[in-house]
Design an enzyme around this catalytic site. Sequence first.
Site, PDB file in Angstrom:
ATOM      1  N   TYR A  43       0.823  -1.217   0.000  1.00 49.26           N
ATOM      2  CA  TYR A  43       0.000   0.000   0.000  1.00 49.26           C
ATOM      3  C   TYR A  43       0.858   1.269   0.000  1.00 49.26           C
ATOM      4  CZ  TYR A  43      -4.433  -2.486   0.594  1.00 49.26           C
ATOM      5  OH  TYR A  43      -5.560  -3.266   0.392  1.00 49.26           O
ATOM      6  N   PHE A  79      -5.974   7.396   6.234  1.00 44.65           N
ATOM      7  CA  PHE A  79      -6.442   6.050   6.570  1.00 44.65           C
ATOM      8  C   PHE A  79      -5.338   4.987   6.504  1.00 44.65           C
ATOM      9  CE2 PHE A  79      -7.412   6.671   2.000  1.00 44.65           C
ATOM     10  CZ  PHE A  79      -6.787   5.566   1.432  1.00 44.65           C
ATOM     11  N   ARG A 116     -11.434  -5.468 -11.877  1.00 45.10           N
ATOM     12  CA  ARG A 116     -11.785  -4.232 -11.155  1.00 45.10           C
ATOM     13  C   ARG A 116     -13.288  -3.969 -11.244  1.00 45.10           C
ATOM     14  NH1 ARG A 116      -8.619  -1.252  -7.528  1.00 45.10           N
ATOM     15  NH2 ARG A 116      -9.567   0.684  -8.261  1.00 45.10           N
ATOM     16  N   THR A 119     -14.906   1.374  -4.287  1.00 44.26           N
ATOM     17  CA  THR A 119     -14.207   1.140  -3.019  1.00 44.26           C
ATOM     18  C   THR A 119     -15.176   0.988  -1.840  1.00 44.26           C
ATOM     19  OG1 THR A 119     -12.331   2.421  -3.853  1.00 44.26           O
ATOM     20  CG2 THR A 119     -12.447   2.087  -1.468  1.00 44.26           C
ATOM     21  N   ARG A 128     -18.144  -6.105  -4.020  1.00 43.21           N
ATOM     22  CA  ARG A 128     -18.343  -5.194  -2.881  1.00 43.21           C
ATOM     23  C   ARG A 128     -19.812  -4.770  -2.781  1.00 43.21           C
ATOM     24  NH1 ARG A 128     -12.940  -1.691  -4.255  1.00 43.21           N
ATOM     25  NH2 ARG A 128     -11.427  -2.804  -2.943  1.00 43.21           N
ATOM     26  N   HIS A 186      -9.057  -6.795  -2.546  1.00 43.49           N
ATOM     27  CA  HIS A 186      -8.158  -5.899  -3.287  1.00 43.49           C
ATOM     28  C   HIS A 186      -7.976  -6.450  -4.686  1.00 43.49           C
ATOM     29  CE1 HIS A 186      -4.608  -3.595  -4.461  1.00 43.49           C
ATOM     30  NE2 HIS A 186      -4.159  -4.742  -4.949  1.00 43.49           N
TER      31      HIS A 186
HETATM   32  P1  IDP Z   1      -9.400   0.333  -4.005  1.00 45.66           P
HETATM   33  O1  IDP Z   1      -9.145  -0.861  -3.100  1.00 45.66           O
HETATM   34  O2  IDP Z   1     -10.825   0.384  -4.461  1.00 45.66           O
HETATM   35  O3  IDP Z   1      -8.402   0.413  -5.128  1.00 45.66           O
HETATM   36  P2  IDP Z   1      -7.944   2.529  -2.766  1.00 45.66           P
HETATM   37  O4  IDP Z   1      -8.333   3.966  -2.919  1.00 45.66           O
HETATM   38  O5  IDP Z   1      -6.736   2.073  -3.514  1.00 45.66           O
HETATM   39  O6  IDP Z   1      -9.219   1.634  -3.108  1.00 45.66           O
HETATM   40  O7  IDP Z   1      -7.723   2.301  -1.212  1.00 45.66           O
HETATM   41  C1  IDP Z   1      -7.105   1.114  -0.751  1.00 45.66           C
HETATM   42  C2  IDP Z   1      -7.914   0.552   0.402  1.00 45.66           C
HETATM   43  O8  IDP Z   1      -7.865   1.469   1.498  1.00 45.66           O
HETATM   44  C3  IDP Z   1      -9.406   0.395   0.109  1.00 45.66           C
HETATM   45  O9  IDP Z   1      -9.705  -0.821  -0.556  1.00 45.66           O
HETATM   46  C4  IDP Z   1     -10.018   0.453   1.498  1.00 45.66           C
HETATM   47  O10 IDP Z   1      -9.857  -0.794   2.194  1.00 45.66           O
HETATM   48  C5  IDP Z   1      -9.110   1.475   2.181  1.00 45.66           C
HETATM   49  N1  IDP Z   1      -9.648   2.844   2.077  1.00 45.66           N
HETATM   50  C6  IDP Z   1      -9.707   3.614   0.977  1.00 45.66           C
HETATM   51  N2  IDP Z   1     -10.211   4.834   1.238  1.00 45.66           N
HETATM   52  C7  IDP Z   1     -10.483   4.819   2.557  1.00 45.66           C
HETATM   53  C8  IDP Z   1     -11.026   5.803   3.446  1.00 45.66           C
HETATM   54  O11 IDP Z   1     -11.353   6.921   3.067  1.00 45.66           O
HETATM   55  N3  IDP Z   1     -11.170   5.409   4.755  1.00 45.66           N
HETATM   56  C9  IDP Z   1     -10.802   4.179   5.205  1.00 45.66           C
HETATM   57  N4  IDP Z   1     -10.274   3.231   4.402  1.00 45.66           N
HETATM   58  C10 IDP Z   1     -10.121   3.553   3.100  1.00 45.66           C
HETATM   59 MG    MG Z   2      -6.325   0.770  -5.052  1.00 45.42          MG
END
Ligand code: IDP
Ligand code: MG
Length: 159
Positions: free
Chosen positions: A51, A59, A87, A93, A104, A117
Amino acid sequence: MALEKTLVILKPDAVARRLAGRIISRFEDKGFSIAALKYMKIDAALADKHYAEHKEKPFFPSLTKFITSGPVIVLALEGVDAVPVIRKMVGATNGRAAEPGSIRGDFGMSRGFNLIHASDSPESAERELNLFFKPEDFIHSGDQAGLSWNYEWTNGKPD
Ligand code: IDP
Ligand code: MG
């Protein structure tokens, strides 16, 4: 259009909620091959690397705490345009915003605890696959028998 691999992680909530089989079934039903699979716990160092793009986000600490909190199932899935197709199957998300019919959207209500993920580009897929798997882990790849009825084959190319 390319036969490619992508990285999928069934996060600790998916495993704890015993949804792993149903989620993996969706990918098999769609026509993806499992190129590699691992049941493991992600440690803090690996979570930081995986990450890395979110290091500065508010977060990030809760995300790495979550992803290291219990066993996960990590898969390399192979298919034509695997990255964008998966995706789309995963959905937005936040589970509350994700389309019904997506993973999801069908199984989750949370933004952070969102079950799964999936790599977001071929470049991310390459980087993430290398974090979790060694070349010899890809024990099933390019299986023509498995793929033959999932695609129309023209000049040896799947479409
Ligand atoms: P994605 O998994 O849909 O690609 P990303 O923006 O890459 O989303 O974020 C990675 C992971 O971080 C998300 O899958 C989720 O578990 C967590 N996450 C993303 N945005 C937030 C937030 O605003 N608050 C808490 N957790 C978040
Ligand atoms: Mg992502």
